[in-house]
Design an enzyme around this catalytic site. Structure first.
Site, PDB file in Angstrom:
ATOM      1  N   ASP A 108      -3.113   4.540  -2.360  1.00  0.00           N
ATOM      2  CA  ASP A 108      -4.207   4.983  -1.510  1.00  0.00           C
ATOM      3  C   ASP A 108      -4.781   6.310  -2.012  1.00  0.00           C
ATOM      4  OD1 ASP A 108      -5.632   4.507   1.037  1.00  0.00           O
ATOM      5  OD2 ASP A 108      -4.680   6.370   1.693  1.00  0.00           O
ATOM      6  N   ASP A 152       0.859  -1.172   0.000  1.00  0.00           N
ATOM      7  CA  ASP A 152       0.000   0.000   0.000  1.00  0.00           C
ATOM      8  C   ASP A 152       0.900   1.228   0.000  1.00  0.00           C
ATOM      9  OD1 ASP A 152      -2.541   1.446   0.502  1.00  0.00           O
ATOM     10  OD2 ASP A 152      -3.169  -0.486   1.311  1.00  0.00           O
ATOM     11  N   HIS A 163     -10.886  -3.837   2.894  1.00  0.00           N
ATOM     12  CA  HIS A 163     -10.826  -3.490   4.312  1.00  0.00           C
ATOM     13  C   HIS A 163     -11.680  -2.278   4.663  1.00  0.00           C
ATOM     14  CE1 HIS A 163      -8.182  -0.872   2.188  1.00  0.00           C
ATOM     15  NE2 HIS A 163      -8.099  -0.075   3.246  1.00  0.00           N
ATOM     16  N   ASP A 164     -12.278  -1.622   3.669  1.00  0.00           N
ATOM     17  CA  ASP A 164     -13.106  -0.448   3.949  1.00  0.00           C
ATOM     18  C   ASP A 164     -14.599  -0.760   3.860  1.00  0.00           C
ATOM     19  OD1 ASP A 164     -10.936   1.257   4.354  1.00  0.00           O
ATOM     20  OD2 ASP A 164     -10.758   1.682   2.211  1.00  0.00           O
ATOM     21  N   GLU A 209      -6.511   3.381  -5.773  1.00  0.00           N
ATOM     22  CA  GLU A 209      -7.844   3.408  -5.172  1.00  0.00           C
ATOM     23  C   GLU A 209      -8.614   4.510  -5.891  1.00  0.00           C
ATOM     24  OE1 GLU A 209     -10.121   3.775  -0.875  1.00  0.00           O
ATOM     25  OE2 GLU A 209      -8.247   4.854  -1.173  1.00  0.00           O
TER      26      GLU A 209
HETATM   27  C1  GLC Z   1      -8.200   4.712   1.935  1.00  0.00           C
HETATM   28  C2  GLC Z   1      -7.973   3.456   2.731  1.00  0.00           C
HETATM   29  C3  GLC Z   1      -8.673   3.619   4.044  1.00  0.00           C
HETATM   30  C4  GLC Z   1      -8.066   4.794   4.770  1.00  0.00           C
HETATM   31  C5  GLC Z   1      -8.087   6.044   3.905  1.00  0.00           C
HETATM   32  C6  GLC Z   1      -7.148   7.068   4.451  1.00  0.00           C
HETATM   33  O1  GLC Z   1      -9.539   4.911   1.653  1.00  0.00           O
HETATM   34  O2  GLC Z   1      -8.378   2.346   2.000  1.00  0.00           O
HETATM   35  O3  GLC Z   1      -8.592   2.449   4.824  1.00  0.00           O
HETATM   36  O4  GLC Z   1      -8.781   5.027   5.947  1.00  0.00           O
HETATM   37  O5  GLC Z   1      -7.654   5.795   2.596  1.00  0.00           O
HETATM   38  O6  GLC Z   1      -5.817   6.700   4.239  1.00  0.00           O
END
Ligand code: GLC
Ligand code: CA
Length: 566
Positions: free
Chosen positions: A205, A103, A332-333, A259
């Site tokens: 991210d 990540d 994970h979100d 992402e």
């Molecule tokens: C992304 C991640 C998430 C995190 C956010 C801030 O959305 O997947 O888990 O809280 O970024 O880094």
């Protein structure tokens, strides 16, 4: 005849397993998953057949947002192990034909990062411009009405220098200033340092948020509440990603996936177009947010199967031959895929097998989220004390301050469906205490259903969800058509059937998925051909129809190799 794929690449054929290190395997009895734990489970992952692991952040971090708040980009958090452990993991995974994707969290750092400590120390400090500082408005208020994803204003006043800093996420996650060339060079240097160790790729991210409108314009009066849509794709985003690609990605043969929160389908090719020199793929949010109120991310709303099919069909058509897709239904979100898209109450293993069939028979790189391969489901949390996620806890505190008991109760009921914690409970390895995850009490509760749902039992059972994932992965790897072949949706309006044809050169495969708990019959069109061979099915005794009229039991899914139609 459908033409062969123009660009074959290993990352298009990869089968990725996303693993939340905190929750995968604890090796030293502190209740937190770690790298030596992952090492112990590499054989399991090799047996499953996956070819790349995406690890959520394992860098040094105060863990305000479980590692998405990094205080040292060059160090492994001691809770997860050492750099030596990481290098051993890379080597041992490599021996098993498994690459490692890390990540990359560079939209923001932790407020405990040395850069931020320096930046906040004085307005004159040379690192001041590493972050985004703005003076208060004349009335002392924040520079704009921007809100944080984790509640409250996105601006935090820092009394030491009398200015506000921007944080799209928590106060402990100040946004980095990508406008500054030196900052960008620091980031690229760090990326190369990791890649030189032999990483297989990066997951970037919140990739579309790196560039911000330097005016930080207030939300318009008619603002829908869709923060991601508003913050995404700032004026220089493509310049930054092209530079990152030119200075880093293109020098290594790695996989890159951004992402894609807030990226609209119509602009996706600007990020992943083959001619763009930016990213290979993104995770779009259109499928996994179908059940969310766009103006209130934490509120669940109903959706239909035709809507879900339309999302996948439209994205496939948009990128076909011009870009590449990622296929996933959870991470994970989000809560567990099976709890959202399957029917764990009535057809747990049937619907889990169906979802596996779907993920691994679509065009694009498939991502399997840890635990989905054994059919893990949402946690039965009932009290706020069971939750750990900053998003849930911050929202709870805001409501608590308002003091309306009914509101708090409604919030808790909704969290049972939307909290990110559902996707973060410990991997269920076996029937021993704590599901074999740890000898201590884990950082977040183990799902109490683990005696009936764990990897060890499923290893022994040829009809298990796990055994099915293995077979489906094997099939996917043996048929390039499943990665590259064209995708044609059938019956877009059918309320319970998800059906499509995958085709490449002379080969054609019909995928039939009864996305429901009701048996049905389906007569496929003559153009789809006649069934030549059953490649795989989610029931042990499926018989392909001789006359194109296929019976499908609840959540029954199958792949049929076809003789070409008339
Ligand atoms: C992304 C991640 C998430 C995190 C956010 C801030 O959305 O997947 O888990 O809280 O970024 O880094
Ligand atoms: Ca540990």
């Amino acid at each position: 005849m459908t033409p062969p794929p123009p660009h074959r690449a290993w990352w298009k054929e990869a089968i990725v397993y996303q693993l939340y290190p905190r929750s995968f395997q604890d090796s030293n009895g502190d209740g937190i998953g770690d790298l030596p734990g992952i090492l112990r489970r590499l054989d399991y992952l090799q047996d499953l057949g996956v070819t790349m692991l995406w690890l959520n952040p394992i860098y040094a971090s105060p863990q305000d947002d479980n590692g998405y708040d990094i205080s040292d980009y060059y160090a492994i958090d001691p809770a997860y192990g050492t750099m030596e452990d990481f290098e051993r993991l890379l080597a041992e995974a490599g021996r098993r034909g498994i690459r490692i994707m890390m990540d990359l969290v560079v939209n923001h750092s932790s407020d405990e990062h040395a850069w931020f400590q320096a930046s906040r120390s004085s307005r004159e400090h040379p690192l001041r411009a590493y972050y985004i500082w703005r003076p208060p408005r004349p009335d002392g208020g924040p520079p704009s009405n921007w809100r944080s994803f984790f509640g409250g204003s996105a601006w935090e006043f820092d009394a030491q220098t009398g200015e506000y800093y921007l944080h799209l996420f928590s106060k402990k996650q100040p946004d980095l200033n990508w406008e500054l060339p030196e900052l960008r060079q620091e980031i690229y240097r760090m990326m190369r340092w990791w890649l030189d160790k032999g990483l297989g790729g990066f997951r970037i991210d919140v990739s579309p948020f790196l560039s911000k409108d330097p005016g930080f314009p207030d939300f318009p009066d008619d603002f829908s509440g869709d923060l991601a849509g508003y913050y995404a794709s700032g004026p220089r985003i493509h310049a930054f990603l092209r530079e990152m690609n030119e200075q880093v990605f293109s020098r290594y043969g790695i996989a890159t996936v951004g992402e894609g929160a807030g990226i609209r389908m119509e602009e996706a090719l600007e990020y992943v177009g083959q001619d763009r020199g930016e990213l290979q793929a993104i995770f779009h949010f259109d499928a996994i947010t179908l059940d969310r109120d766009p103006g209130d991310f934490m509120r669940q709303v109903p959706y239909t199967l035709p809507q879900l099919k339309a999302v996948f069909a439209r994205w496939d058509a948009q990128l076909a031959g011009r870009g590449w897709n990622s296929v996933f239904l959870g991470n994970h979100d989000f809560p567990r895929m099976l709890s959202r898209f399957g029917d764990p109450e009535h057809f747990r293993s049937e619907s889990a097998r169906l979802l596996a069939t779907f993920l691994l028979s679509m065009r694009g790189t498939p991502y399997i989220y840890y635990g989905d391969e054994i059919g893990m489901v949402n946690a039965p949390f009932v009290s706020i004390s069971e939750y750990r996620d900053i998003q849930t806890l911050n929202a709870w505190r805001e409501l608590e301050a308002r003091g309306d008991a009914a509101e708090l109760e409604a919030f808790l009921r909704m969290q049972a469906h939307v909290s990110r914690d559902h996707g973060r409970t410990p991997m269920q390895w076996d029937r021993s205490p704590q599901a074999g995850f740890s000898t201590a009490s884990p950082w977040i509760g183990v799902h109490p259903g683990y005696p009936a749902c764990n990897a060890a039992d499923q290893q022994q059972d040829p009809d298990s969800v796990l055994a099915y994932y293995r077979r489906m992965i094997r099939l996917r790897k043996s048929m390039p058509l499943l990665a590259y072949g064209s995708f044609t949706l059938l019956e877009p309006e059918h309320p319970q059937l998800f059906a499509y044809v995958r085709a490449m050169e002379a080969e054609q495969v019909l995928v039939l998925l009864n996305w429901s708990g009701r048996a049905m019959e389906y007569e496929w069109p003559a153009e789809a051909g006649t069934a030549a061979e059953l490649l795989i099915s989610t029931y042990p005794d499926t018989r392909p129809a001789a006359d194109r009229r296929q019976r499908l039991r609840p959540w029954e899914g199958m792949l049929l190799r076809m003789h070409p139609g008339a």
